[in-house]
Each structure stands twice: as C-alpha cells, then as structure tokens.
Design a protein around this motif. Structure first.
Motif, PDB file in Angstrom:
ATOM      1  N   CYS A 362      -0.025  13.043  16.455  1.00  0.00           N
ATOM      2  CA  CYS A 362      -0.824  12.025  17.163  1.00  0.00           C
ATOM      3  C   CYS A 362      -0.170  10.652  17.059  1.00  0.00           C
ATOM      4  O   CYS A 362      -0.135   9.898  18.031  1.00  0.00           O
ATOM      5  CB  CYS A 362      -2.246  11.979  16.601  1.00  0.00           C
ATOM      6  SG  CYS A 362      -3.254  13.393  17.078  1.00  0.00           S
ATOM      7  N   CYS A 363       0.375  10.328  15.886  1.00  0.00           N
ATOM      8  CA  CYS A 363       1.028   9.025  15.705  1.00  0.00           C
ATOM      9  C   CYS A 363       2.288   8.918  16.560  1.00  0.00           C
ATOM     10  O   CYS A 363       2.508   7.904  17.231  1.00  0.00           O
ATOM     11  CB  CYS A 363       1.378   8.817  14.236  1.00  0.00           C
ATOM     12  SG  CYS A 363      -0.049   8.525  13.179  1.00  0.00           S
ATOM     13  N   LEU A 364       3.111   9.957  16.560  1.00  0.00           N
ATOM     14  CA  LEU A 364       4.356   9.913  17.307  1.00  0.00           C
ATOM     15  C   LEU A 364       4.126   9.962  18.810  1.00  0.00           C
ATOM     16  O   LEU A 364       4.915   9.418  19.589  1.00  0.00           O
ATOM     17  CB  LEU A 364       5.261  11.074  16.879  1.00  0.00           C
ATOM     18  CG  LEU A 364       5.828  10.980  15.459  1.00  0.00           C
ATOM     19  CD1 LEU A 364       6.527  12.268  15.073  1.00  0.00           C
ATOM     20  CD2 LEU A 364       6.784   9.802  15.326  1.00  0.00           C
ATOM     21  N   MET A 365       3.048  10.632  19.224  1.00  0.00           N
ATOM     22  CA  MET A 365       2.744  10.719  20.652  1.00  0.00           C
ATOM     23  C   MET A 365       2.064   9.463  21.183  1.00  0.00           C
ATOM     24  O   MET A 365       1.963   9.277  22.396  1.00  0.00           O
ATOM     25  CB  MET A 365       1.834  11.921  20.923  1.00  0.00           C
ATOM     26  CG  MET A 365       2.513  13.273  20.806  1.00  0.00           C
ATOM     27  SD  MET A 365       3.723  13.562  22.108  1.00  0.00           S
ATOM     28  CE  MET A 365       2.656  13.722  23.529  1.00  0.00           C
ATOM     29  N   MET A 366       1.600   8.598  20.286  1.00  0.00           N
ATOM     30  CA  MET A 366       0.831   7.423  20.696  1.00  0.00           C
ATOM     31  C   MET A 366       1.553   6.554  21.725  1.00  0.00           C
ATOM     32  O   MET A 366       0.963   6.168  22.738  1.00  0.00           O
ATOM     33  CB  MET A 366       0.447   6.585  19.480  1.00  0.00           C
ATOM     34  CG  MET A 366      -0.425   5.379  19.823  1.00  0.00           C
ATOM     35  SD  MET A 366      -0.691   4.299  18.413  1.00  0.00           S
ATOM     36  CE  MET A 366       0.945   3.596  18.193  1.00  0.00           C
TER      37      MET A 366
END
Length: 742
Positions: A362-366
């Motif tokens: 989720c963090c990297l896709m943000m």
C-alpha cells in the motif's frame, strides 16, 4: 526511427564484451521506442477522410460489447466494411444508438447507417481523459446510429452474452457486484458503488485480473492433481510421461476459458500471459530471475497491446507485481522448515508475512494511486486484509461453481449465487461503513508526477538495506510534496475557461480561492460537467470551497450542473440573472473588482438576452464574461459603458454564434484574446466563420476550447504581461493530448 533500429542492431551484434545483459536491455529499449512510435504514427494516420466526418456511412461489423439493461445503447463495433468496401484493420468504432430497433447483443453481425467523427474528449486538468481511454481501447472513431436502414444480418449471440443473460435472469440483489467479480461486467455498478470501491481501495477485487486468474489456476491445478491418482488406479496410464506437463497445459486451457468469460480485459490478458510464461519455464525446467521474468512479460504484452500503456490498470497491475517482488526480496519468508514449527508459530509467521506485504504494498503503490485518483485510502490495508481472503477463497470459487451450473441447471445455479448474494449483503454493508469513516481517505491537491516520482524514490530507499544516514537524507525528497499543502500567497490571479463541450464554465482563481461563472451542462444519462470537469479542476488547484458561484442564465449549457456542483463542493455565495446579478452589482473579491453590466436592475426575464454580463478587473487588466447576449444587447452595452468595455480577455458571446459579436462590440472591447467555448465539431458550426473573420481583421488572438481544451490565463497584479496556455498546447503534454484529430 531507422537510426534507433540501426543502433539496436549494432548492440545485439556487438554486446561490448561481458556486458551482454546491458546490451540486450539497451537494444530492447530502443526497439520499444521504435515500436511505440510506429503505433503512434499508425493511430494518427488512421483518420477518416474529411468527406466522411459527420456524413452518413453504411458500416458492417460485429458488436463487441456486452450489452446489459443499464447500458443498452452504447457499444463498440468491430468494422469489417465501410460503404461496401472491405476493411481489414479490425478497427473499433464507439457508437451510441438512442432507440435500437432490436435487442442488441454481443456477437451480432449488423449493417448500420452511422455518422462518425474522430476520437476526441474534454481536455482539462485533473479530469478523466476520454480521448486517452479511447486510444487505450484501440477505438479509432466515435459516432451514433441512424434508425433508417439499420439491418441485423446475423442474430447469433456470443456464448458469453448468453451466459450473462442467464445470470441476470436470476434477479439477485447484488447482481452488479457478482457480475463484475464473475464475468468482468462492471456496467451494473453505479456511482455510489464506485465511490465505495475507491474509498476502500478494493478496485482490484472487482476487476478480473491476476488475483482471480491465480485462484482459478490454483483450483484447476489442485483438481487435476487430485484426479490423476484415482484415474491411474482404474486405467493403465503409459509410463515415462510427465503428467505434470499435461496438468499445466489443461490448467492453461481452462484459465483461457475463464479469461474469455471475463471478456479478456487488459488485466486478464496480462495475467494469462504471465501464467503461460511461468508454465513454459516449469515445463522446460528453466530458471530466470524475477527481474528478467517481469521484463519478458512486459515485452510480450506491450508487443501485443501497445496502447494499453495509456491505461491506469497497466501501471497499477505491473507496479503491484514489481513491488511484491521487491518486498519479498527485502523481507523473504523465514528459511526455517514450516514442519518443524508448531501450528501457532506457523499461523503467526503467515500473518506476519501477509501483514507486512499488505502494508508495504500500500505504501509503495501510494504514488501511482495518487497520480491517477488524486486520493489515498487510509483504510485500504485493513479492508484488503479481510476482503482478499474472503473474495479469493470463498466468493470467487462459489461464483465459478454457479457459472458452471448455469450451463446445465439454472435452479442449482440460483441456489449457489444466492449464497454469494447473502455473503455480499453483509460484506458490502461493512465496506460502506468503512467508506463512511471521515478518516478513511483523504483527497490530494493537483501534484505533478515529478513530485510523486521523488516520493516513490524516497520510499524505495527507505526499504533498501542501506546505511541509516542515506535513509535520513532521502527524506529531502518529501519536501516538494509538503509544499503543496501550505497556503499560497501570490501576486497573480488566474482565469480558467474550462473545456465543457458545448457550454460555458469559467473559474477565477487567486491564492487557492475560487469564483465560478456558469457550470456547464447536465444530461439525462447522469453525465454532468460539475462531476466530470469543474470538481476535478477545483481539486487539482487545491480549492476546497467556492466563494461565489454566478450563473449567467439557466439554459442547460450554462447552469445545468448546478445541483451536482452544490453536492460536490462548499459554496459560500450564489447569485444569478434572476436575482442580484444585474447592472447594480458591484463588489470586491480579494484584489479584484466584480461589476455587473447587464441585465438592467429594473428589468427581469429569462433567455439569452437576459444573461448576466460581468466585468472582472484588478485595476490594470480586465476580463469580460457576456454569457449568450445578442448583438442588440451588445449595442446597448456600448451606449452605456463605452469606457468600461476596453478589456484584455473576452469570452465570445453565445459560443461564437453570428447572432453575437458585432463588429462595433469587438472594436469597443478591443481585447488581446478572445475565447470560443464550444463543442468539438458541434452541429451548429460554432464559431461561425464570419464571426472568426471579424476578430481576425482586428488582429485579435483567437483561442478555442474545442481545439486547446482548458485555456488558462495568468495575470499579474503588478501589470506584467499576460501568460496564456491551452491544456493541449502545453509542451509537457503527451502526444495524444497535443494532437487534435480533425
């Protein structure tokens, strides 16, 4: 392009010693550039002859789109002939048919009289790019069908359409969601459903992609492995054969069938190509690194469907796969043998791996999600931890069983789907509760991609096994992002003439505060310019409320989207030509003076000649917004306000109709720029050529929203020259946005 091809060939012939991998990578990148440029040139040059635009043409082809009760009139046609001449390109045309003379279904062969025009879409900051979407779907033209002369040549319906029709006959409460999960048909999801999906970050669960195909492949593989042993007890199977290869081949065939059932959307096709590549490696007993596996699949997919690079799903899906690879590389699962661990330890280890993967993903896709949707879902990691196992382990298998039963027994199929409906009843209620939480998501202002690239690099560096000092230094990359959350304080103000098709909407902006003149149209289908254009532009400029909304008059193309605007943004003040917006109006808004010139205070009425005419000035520069007034009113304004009428920017009255823009009015206003706000190839032929000629003879710069998209002016309070840029004219715009099909 020939030069790039030559360099690529030289790299492959002479890979510079031991740098073979690098040489292959460089040559592949050069060939990719050549391939994409070739496809782009082909798209640009596949244009309708000028004599075919908006002319009746007889087209034969097959209906490609699944037609449902909610979208009965809009479909894609794969063209086989135009005016009796065979067409071999298998080009798609997007058509609208208001009153079909028969029930349209996928697979039917039809001959239709149509009027078409080149692909085009509204071009505004932050809004959905319809033109980009058409290109990504390989659609070369749009148009509408005429009833007279329409023929149904072959009424045979595709198997997929038949199956979906059988499913819809079950009349389930959540049929729209089940159809999306089972068949990839998302036409049954309404606006509220999509808002819930975006707020909770579960879009990948209702778009058949790698997750669903992986579940189907795993079930097929396990099922065939379970069957091979009992079969071998009763049948003397030949020795010396690797039956795992047959099982893999059967799995690929069945997943291909599932892909067909899902309409082979781009995410489904990508997932099936990866599955094929993985199966080939297993059967050939070969090993390649994850990076080369991903690059190889990228090569195959871009070769097959190059225009899919323009779709958000491409970057979201390949981005997710890349980030999963990065996370599993940096934090591999415990090397300890699971059998040596207790049940509680194995559960704890599995939960830790899944939780870490979900949070980091989720963090990297943000950054990617933020670029495409201008929002971030805070609740997404928690929702997906619950939703992904529920959908993959329970709902998808039940939907597949129900699908198979539809072929033989509708009653049993209805019983199975009723269980799915019951599960979704509770699941969707919980999903909506999560979506309604005030902290579940937060909207983002319009932030350039370059800023998100810096954030992405920072996140990657934080994950990498490098020195802590380098990680601390990487936080510098977040400063450009933070700057967008501070209040602006400039010595400029901006005017944005929004591209709302055949209509008008003008946004005045200063220091992240807004003033809107007209809203654009709204249509019976539910499509409206507030949701499609105005609200995304406001979000892009970080304008959270409007100080004033003024409607010149209540024709649909000027005030039709008022209701949707009020529902989407806080409005502090409103007026129109029916109340205070008249010649007595005068007030100060920030550094600007807003003056009403028409209608006269003592008169009342409706229609074009009672449009509210506004003059907005900073004391040095001024803009005139005349609504739809005619030449008669223009002459009255000249008589009453001759000294006031000298302006810098003029929005042409009535979209460039010859009923307005009298020569005397043009001379009296004497603007530097005139803007025509009108639809692309509109049926009225606005702006009229004689109107254009009048402005040209006065050496006035002409701009059109149909050609340039959103047109923005930046005016300085200190009197610096006016800066102007059209959305399509911006040098950093992609080629398909800058190019206007005509």
């Amino acid at each position: 392009m020939p030069v790039l091809l030559l360099i690529a060939w030289l790299f492959t012939r002479n890979p510079l010693g031991n740098y073979f991998s690098s040489a292959i990578f460089v040559s592949g990148a050069l060939i990719a550039i050549v391939w994409m440029a070739s496809v782009g040139h082909w798209r640009v040059n596949w244009q309708l002859p000028e004599q075919d635009i908006r002319q009746i043409r007889q087209v034969t082809g097959s209906i490609e789109t699944i037609i449902s009760a909610k979208t009965p009139t809009r479909f894609n046609l794969i063209v086989t002939s135009i005016n009796g001449q065979a067409h071999y390109g298998k080009s798609r045309i997007r058509l609208n048919w208001k009153s079909p003379t028969w029930s349209l279904k996928q697979g039917q062969i039809v001959a239709l009289p149509i009027k078409v025009k080149p692909i085009h879409g509204l071009a505004n900051e932050g809004g959905f790019s319809y033109q980009k979407w058409l290109l990504s779907q390989n659609i070369v033209a749009t148009g509408y069908v005429l009833n007279q002369g329409a023929l149904l040549i072959d009424d045979r319906v595709s198997f997929r359409q038949q199956l979906i029709d059988k499913f819809h006959s079950l009349n389930l409460q959540h049929s729209g969601w089940i159809a999306a999960i089972t068949f990839g048909d998302r036409s049954g999801l309404d606006v509220n459903d999509w808002r819930t999906i975006q707020s909770t970050g579960v879009a990948h669960l209702v778009a058949i992609s790698g997750l669903h195909l992986g579940v189907v492949a795993s079930l097929c593989y396990l099922l065939f492995n379970m069957l091979i042993r009992p079969i071998s007890h009763y049948i003397d199977l030949p020795q010396g054969r690797n039956y795992q290869h047959l099982i893999l081949l059967a799995t690929l065939i069945l997943t291909f069938g599932y892909g067909y059932l899902a309409g082979f959307s781009l995410p489904t096709l990508r997932a099936w190509i990866m599955l094929c590549a993985w199966a080939i490696l297993l059967m050939s007993a070969r090993f390649i690194t994850f990076g080369w596996f991903l690059l190889g699949n990228l090569f195959i997919f871009i070769l097959i469907s190059p225009m899919s690079l323009l779709s958000a799903s491409f970057w979201l899906s390949f981005g997710a796969i890349l980030f999963i690879g990065i996370v599993t590389w940096l934090w591999p699962a415990s090397p300890q043998d699971p059998k040596s661990l207790s049940l509680l330890s194995r559960i704890k280890q599995t939960c830790t791996v899944v939780l870490r993967l979900q949070l980091l993903l989720c963090c990297l896709m943000m950054p990617i999600v933020a670029v495409y949707f201008s929002m971030v879902s805070v609740i997404s990691p928690l929702v997906n931890l619950i939703a992904v196992p529920l959908v993959t382990l329970i709902i998808v298998p039940l939907c597949l069983i129900g699908c198979l039963l539809l072929l033989c027994n509708a009653y049993l199929a209805a019983w199975v789907f009723s269980w799915v409906d019951w599960i979704l009843d509770f699941s969707l209620e919980g999903l909506q509760r999560f979506a309604q939480l005030s902290w579940s998501r937060f909207a983002l202002p319009g932030i350039p991609i370059s800023v998100w690239v810096l954030v992405f690099l920072m996140l990657i560096l934080l994950c990498m096994p490098i020195k802590r000092s380098f990680k601390l230094v990487s936080f510098i990359a977040v400063f450009p992002l933070l700057s967008y959350f501070f209040a602006a304080n400039t010595q400029t103000w901006k005017i944005h003439i929004l591209d709302v098709g055949q209509g008008l909407s003008v946004l005045i902006e200063q220091d992240e505060r807004g003033f809107l003149y007209d809203t654009g149209a709204a249509y019976p289908s539910g499509f409206n310019m507030a949701d499609a254009v105005v609200l995304p532009v406001l979000k892009r400029h970080n304008i959270n409320q409007l100080d004033w909304v003024i409607v010149s008059h209540f024709d649909n193309d000027h005030g039709g989207s008022l209701k949707q605007l009020f529902a989407g943004v806080e409005v502090n003040g409103f007026m129109s030509n029916q109340d205070r917006c008249n010649s007595s109006l005068s007030f100060q808004w920030l550094n600007l003076t807003v003056t009403g010139l028409w209608p006269e205070a003592e008169t009342s009425g409706e229609g074009n000649d009672h449009s509210c005419v506004l003059l907005i000035s900073d004391g040095r520069q001024a803009v005139l917004l005349p609504g739809d007034i005619s030449k008669h009113i223009e002459h009255k304004l000249i008589e009453k306000y001759q000294k006031l009428l000298n302006v810098d920017i003029l929005v042409a009255a009535h979209h460039g109709s010859d009923t307005s823009s009298a020569m005397s009015f043009i001379r009296a206003t004497s603007p530097q720029y005139v803007i025509f706000s009108q639809g692309y190839l509109n049926r009225w032929g606005f702006p009229k050529q004689q109107v254009v000629n009048r402005y040209v003879t006065q050496n006035i710069a002409l701009l059109s929203t149909a050609q340039s998209g959103q047109i923005s002016f930046e005016l300085s309070l200190s009197g610096k020259p006016i800066e102007v840029i059209g959305f399509r004219d911006h040098p950093l715009q992609s080629w398909f946005n800058r190019y206007l099909w005509h």
